[in-house]
Design a protein around this motif. Structure first.
Motif, PDB file in Angstrom:
ATOM      1  N   ARG A   1      -7.440   8.020  -2.317  1.00 15.80           N
ATOM      2  CA  ARG A   1      -7.086   7.783  -3.716  1.00 15.80           C
ATOM      3  C   ARG A   1      -6.175   6.569  -3.850  1.00 15.80           C
ATOM      4  NH1 ARG A   1      -8.498   7.331  -8.777  1.00 15.80           N
ATOM      5  NH2 ARG A   1      -6.896   7.965 -10.275  1.00 15.80           N
ATOM      6  N   TYR A   2      -5.292   6.390  -2.910  1.00 15.71           N
ATOM      7  CA  TYR A   2      -4.418   5.212  -2.907  1.00 15.71           C
ATOM      8  C   TYR A   2      -5.252   3.939  -2.855  1.00 15.71           C
ATOM      9  CZ  TYR A   2      -0.788   1.983  -1.196  1.00 15.71           C
ATOM     10  OH  TYR A   2       0.082   0.927  -1.049  1.00 15.71           O
ATOM     11  N   GLU A   3      -6.236   3.907  -1.972  1.00 21.93           N
ATOM     12  CA  GLU A   3      -7.116   2.743  -1.874  1.00 21.93           C
ATOM     13  C   GLU A   3      -7.874   2.511  -3.179  1.00 21.93           C
ATOM     14  OE1 GLU A   3      -9.258   2.081   1.928  1.00 21.93           O
ATOM     15  OE2 GLU A   3      -8.541   4.086   2.435  1.00 21.93           O
ATOM     16  N   GLU A   4      -8.340   3.588  -3.808  1.00 20.41           N
ATOM     17  CA  GLU A   4      -9.064   3.469  -5.078  1.00 20.41           C
ATOM     18  C   GLU A   4      -8.184   2.857  -6.159  1.00 20.41           C
ATOM     19  OE1 GLU A   4     -10.404   7.337  -6.087  1.00 20.41           O
ATOM     20  OE2 GLU A   4     -11.865   7.485  -4.456  1.00 20.41           O
ATOM     21  N   LEU A   5      -6.941   3.316  -6.235  1.00 14.09           N
ATOM     22  CA  LEU A   5      -6.028   2.818  -7.264  1.00 14.09           C
ATOM     23  C   LEU A   5      -5.693   1.347  -7.041  1.00 14.09           C
ATOM     24  CD1 LEU A   5      -3.715   5.939  -7.513  1.00 14.09           C
ATOM     25  CD2 LEU A   5      -5.178   5.059  -9.338  1.00 14.09           C
ATOM     26  N   LEU A   6      -5.497   0.950  -5.794  1.00 10.60           N
ATOM     27  CA  LEU A   6      -5.240  -0.465  -5.521  1.00 10.60           C
ATOM     28  C   LEU A   6      -6.454  -1.307  -5.900  1.00 10.60           C
ATOM     29  CD1 LEU A   6      -3.349  -0.660  -2.091  1.00 10.60           C
ATOM     30  CD2 LEU A   6      -2.413  -0.982  -4.384  1.00 10.60           C
TER      31      LEU A   6
ATOM     32  N   ALA B   1       1.079   0.368  -9.720  1.00  8.70           N
ATOM     33  CA  ALA B   1       2.155   1.310 -10.011  1.00  8.70           C
ATOM     34  C   ALA B   1       1.711   2.737  -9.728  1.00  8.70           C
ATOM     35  CB  ALA B   1       2.620   1.164 -11.462  1.00  8.70           C
ATOM     36  N   ARG B   2       0.523   3.088 -10.206  1.00  3.96           N
ATOM     37  CA  ARG B   2       0.000   4.429  -9.929  1.00  3.96           C
ATOM     38  C   ARG B   2      -0.228   4.626  -8.429  1.00  3.96           C
ATOM     39  NH1 ARG B   2      -1.570   7.610 -14.068  1.00  3.96           N
ATOM     40  NH2 ARG B   2      -1.642   6.685 -16.152  1.00  3.96           N
ATOM     41  N   ALA B   3      -0.691   3.580  -7.758  1.00  2.07           N
ATOM     42  CA  ALA B   3      -0.916   3.682  -6.319  1.00  2.07           C
ATOM     43  C   ALA B   3       0.392   3.949  -5.581  1.00  2.07           C
ATOM     44  CB  ALA B   3      -1.558   2.396  -5.802  1.00  2.07           C
ATOM     45  N   MET B   4       1.434   3.217  -5.939  1.00  2.00           N
ATOM     46  CA  MET B   4       2.715   3.379  -5.267  1.00  2.00           C
ATOM     47  C   MET B   4       3.288   4.773  -5.493  1.00  2.00           C
ATOM     48  SD  MET B   4       6.049   0.916  -5.556  1.00  2.00           S
ATOM     49  CE  MET B   4       7.615   1.349  -4.799  1.00  2.00           C
ATOM     50  N   VAL B   5       3.222   5.263  -6.720  1.00  2.00           N
ATOM     51  CA  VAL B   5       3.744   6.598  -7.018  1.00  2.00           C
ATOM     52  C   VAL B   5       2.916   7.655  -6.299  1.00  2.00           C
ATOM     53  CG1 VAL B   5       4.133   8.302  -8.841  1.00  2.00           C
ATOM     54  CG2 VAL B   5       4.766   5.900  -9.213  1.00  2.00           C
ATOM     55  N   HIS B   6       1.592   7.481  -6.289  1.00  2.00           N
ATOM     56  CA  HIS B   6       0.731   8.428  -5.582  1.00  2.00           C
ATOM     57  C   HIS B   6       1.088   8.485  -4.106  1.00  2.00           C
ATOM     58  CE1 HIS B   6      -2.841  10.647  -4.405  1.00  2.00           C
ATOM     59  NE2 HIS B   6      -3.161   9.676  -3.567  1.00  2.00           N
ATOM     60  N   PHE B   7       1.287   7.343  -3.494  1.00  2.00           N
ATOM     61  CA  PHE B   7       1.660   7.224  -2.083  1.00  2.00           C
ATOM     62  C   PHE B   7       2.986   7.931  -1.804  1.00  2.00           C
ATOM     63  CE2 PHE B   7       4.030   3.815   0.541  1.00  2.00           C
ATOM     64  CZ  PHE B   7       3.907   4.515   1.735  1.00  2.00           C
TER      65      PHE B   7
ATOM     66  N   ARG C   1       6.860  -5.434 -12.387  1.00  2.00           N
ATOM     67  CA  ARG C   1       6.587  -6.612 -13.208  1.00  2.00           C
ATOM     68  C   ARG C   1       7.837  -7.352 -13.673  1.00  2.00           C
ATOM     69  NH1 ARG C   1       2.638  -3.462 -12.891  1.00  2.00           N
ATOM     70  NH2 ARG C   1       0.466  -4.146 -13.208  1.00  2.00           N
ATOM     71  N   LEU C   2       8.956  -6.669 -13.747  1.00  2.00           N
ATOM     72  CA  LEU C   2      10.156  -7.267 -14.332  1.00  2.00           C
ATOM     73  C   LEU C   2      11.240  -7.613 -13.326  1.00  2.00           C
ATOM     74  CD1 LEU C   2      10.450  -4.973 -17.493  1.00  2.00           C
ATOM     75  CD2 LEU C   2       9.304  -7.202 -17.284  1.00  2.00           C
ATOM     76  N   THR C   3      11.099  -7.156 -12.079  1.00  2.00           N
ATOM     77  CA  THR C   3      12.128  -7.449 -11.075  1.00  2.00           C
ATOM     78  C   THR C   3      11.505  -8.147  -9.876  1.00  2.00           C
ATOM     79  OG1 THR C   3      11.944  -5.392  -9.779  1.00  2.00           O
ATOM     80  CG2 THR C   3      13.317  -5.335 -11.765  1.00  2.00           C
ATOM     81  N   ALA C   4      12.299  -9.012  -9.240  1.00  2.00           N
ATOM     82  CA  ALA C   4      11.809  -9.731  -8.063  1.00  2.00           C
ATOM     83  C   ALA C   4      11.488  -8.766  -6.927  1.00  2.00           C
ATOM     84  CB  ALA C   4      12.838 -10.763  -7.612  1.00  2.00           C
ATOM     85  N   GLU C   5      12.341  -7.771  -6.742  1.00  2.00           N
ATOM     86  CA  GLU C   5      12.106  -6.796  -5.687  1.00  2.00           C
ATOM     87  C   GLU C   5      10.846  -5.990  -5.955  1.00  2.00           C
ATOM     88  OE1 GLU C   5      12.339  -4.854  -2.207  1.00  2.00           O
ATOM     89  OE2 GLU C   5      13.579  -6.555  -2.817  1.00  2.00           O
ATOM     90  N   GLY C   6      10.639  -5.620  -7.202  1.00  2.00           N
ATOM     91  CA  GLY C   6       9.442  -4.868  -7.559  1.00  2.00           C
ATOM     92  C   GLY C   6       8.172  -5.667  -7.325  1.00  2.00           C
ATOM     93  N   ARG C   7       8.208  -6.952  -7.680  1.00  2.00           N
ATOM     94  CA  ARG C   7       7.037  -7.800  -7.449  1.00  2.00           C
ATOM     95  C   ARG C   7       6.767  -7.970  -5.956  1.00  2.00           C
ATOM     96  NH1 ARG C   7       9.306 -10.353 -12.050  1.00  2.00           N
ATOM     97  NH2 ARG C   7      10.511 -11.806 -10.764  1.00  2.00           N
ATOM     98  N   ALA C   8       7.834  -8.109  -5.183  1.00  2.00           N
ATOM     99  CA  ALA C   8       7.671  -8.249  -3.734  1.00  2.00           C
ATOM    100  C   ALA C   8       7.086  -6.981  -3.115  1.00  2.00           C
ATOM    101  CB  ALA C   8       9.017  -8.576  -3.089  1.00  2.00           C
ATOM    102  N   THR C   9       7.521  -5.830  -3.610  1.00  2.00           N
ATOM    103  CA  THR C   9       6.975  -4.562  -3.111  1.00  2.00           C
ATOM    104  C   THR C   9       5.498  -4.441  -3.458  1.00  2.00           C
ATOM    105  OG1 THR C   9       9.131  -3.473  -3.289  1.00  2.00           O
ATOM    106  CG2 THR C   9       7.189  -2.052  -3.215  1.00  2.00           C
ATOM    107  N   ARG C  10       5.147  -4.824  -4.675  1.00  2.00           N
ATOM    108  CA  ARG C  10       3.742  -4.770  -5.100  1.00  2.00           C
ATOM    109  C   ARG C  10       2.868  -5.608  -4.180  1.00  2.00           C
ATOM    110  NH1 ARG C  10       2.505  -6.905 -11.028  1.00  2.00           N
ATOM    111  NH2 ARG C  10       2.982  -8.863  -9.973  1.00  2.00           N
TER     112      ARG C  10
ATOM    113  N   THR D   1      -0.794  -3.553   2.585  1.00  2.00           N
ATOM    114  CA  THR D   1      -0.567  -3.403   4.029  1.00  2.00           C
ATOM    115  C   THR D   1      -0.441  -1.939   4.435  1.00  2.00           C
ATOM    116  OG1 THR D   1       1.863  -3.556   3.891  1.00  2.00           O
ATOM    117  CG2 THR D   1       0.633  -5.625   4.105  1.00  2.00           C
ATOM    118  N   VAL D   2      -0.170  -1.069   3.463  1.00  2.00           N
ATOM    119  CA  VAL D   2      -0.023   0.364   3.762  1.00  2.00           C
ATOM    120  C   VAL D   2      -1.337   0.943   4.285  1.00  2.00           C
ATOM    121  CG1 VAL D   2       0.365   2.641   2.712  1.00  2.00           C
ATOM    122  CG2 VAL D   2       1.858   0.711   2.124  1.00  2.00           C
ATOM    123  N   VAL D   3      -2.461   0.465   3.769  1.00  2.00           N
ATOM    124  CA  VAL D   3      -3.760   1.066   4.112  1.00  2.00           C
ATOM    125  C   VAL D   3      -4.054   0.961   5.604  1.00  2.00           C
ATOM    126  CG1 VAL D   3      -6.238   1.010   3.714  1.00  2.00           C
ATOM    127  CG2 VAL D   3      -4.660   0.739   1.781  1.00  2.00           C
ATOM    128  N   PRO D   4      -4.086  -0.236   6.191  1.00  2.00           N
ATOM    129  CA  PRO D   4      -4.366  -0.292   7.628  1.00  2.00           C
ATOM    130  C   PRO D   4      -3.277   0.344   8.485  1.00  2.00           C
ATOM    131  CG  PRO D   4      -3.886  -2.482   6.762  1.00  2.00           C
ATOM    132  CD  PRO D   4      -4.025  -1.583   5.586  1.00  2.00           C
TER     133      PRO D   4
END
Length: 253
Positions: free
Chosen positions: A122-127, A133-139, A161-170, A175-178
């Motif tokens: 499901r994480y892969e599907e959401l990405l 955002a939904r993918a990260m919360v699901h994970f 979308r509004l913070t530098a750290e958040g964009r970097a995490t997105r 990379t989580v998948v492999p």
């Protein structure tokens, strides 16, 4: 020059630090600073992050181990610290090369299917659908690291979308998948870790999910020269967010 980018600070014997999933080298800056009076700390920017190479189609545990051994060789370091997925890599580095010590904070080791992976499709599907955002919360919710629900998704959406750290995490979510596929492939009865000959320090927190806490005693019973230190007030992100200075004290002890 090593294949991956490395952040280096400090003086003394070398210690290589391997970040966890979705983490960058800079997330361990406070840990490295706290250790810098005792060690020359080399924090690896693992593949798929910053100036390091992409994970690539041939990505696997062998690649992570080879990158780490390369950094160990180039820096003359003989100790490795790994956090979460980085802890899994650190243990496999210790299986393949001679170290003075291996330290792992809540390594992403699955023993007898103890670590959940049913969330991954499901994480892969959401990405793939462009819903990070939904993918990260699901994970994170599936792994018991954060609550779920629409309000949490909205907060994560805004952060991404509004913070530098958040964009970097997105940016590093793919990379989580492999990496989690590797962790799933490495599921076993844990017996392979009996081959670690280096002294091992296993660290964990009392506020982490049960499946993480349960694997640590199994590992300390399996690894011949292992010690377990569990700190009740720590959670899974103590090394990078919650208590880096306190984790540094445990590494130094």
């Amino acid at each position: 020059m090593s294949s991956v980018d490395v952040l280096t600070v400090g003086q003394g014997p070398g210690l290589v630090v391997l970040p966890g999933a979705t983490r960058r080298a800079r997330h361990y800056a406070a840990l490295a600073a706290a250790l810098s009076s005792s060690y020359t700390v080399h924090v690896v920017e693992r593949r798929g992050r910053g100036r390091s190479p992409a994970q690539g189609s041939d990505y696997g545990l062998d690649r992570e181990v080879a990158d780490t051994i390369e950094v160990l060789s180039e820096t003359g370091s003989r100790q490795v610290f790994g956090h979460s997925y980085g802890g899994l890599v650190a243990l496999h580095v210790a299986l393949r090369t001679d170290l003075d010590r291996v330290i792992a904070y809540e390594p992403a080791v699955s023993v007898d299917s103890g670590m959940p992976f049913d969330w991954l499709p499901r994480y892969e599907e959401l990405l793939a659908a462009g819903r990070p955002a939904r993918a990260m919360v699901h994970f994170l919710h599936s792994l018991d690291f954060m609550p779920g629900g629409p309000l949490v998704v909205a907060a994560v959406w805004a952060m991404q979308r509004l913070t530098a750290e958040g964009r970097a995490t997105r940016e590093v979510l793919p990379t989580v998948v492999p990496e989690m596929r590797v962790a799933r492939e490495m599921d076993s009865d844990g017996g392979r870790y009996a081959g670690i000959t280096a002294p091992a320090l296993l660290l964990g927190g009392g506020r982490s999910p049960a499946y993480i806490q349960e694997v640590l005693p199994l590992l300390v019973e399996t690894i011949p020269h292992a010690k377990l230190v569990r700190t009740p007030e720590f959670d899974h992100n103590a090394p990078d967010l919650g208590a880096p200075a306190a984790v540094a004290d445990l590494i130094r002890a």
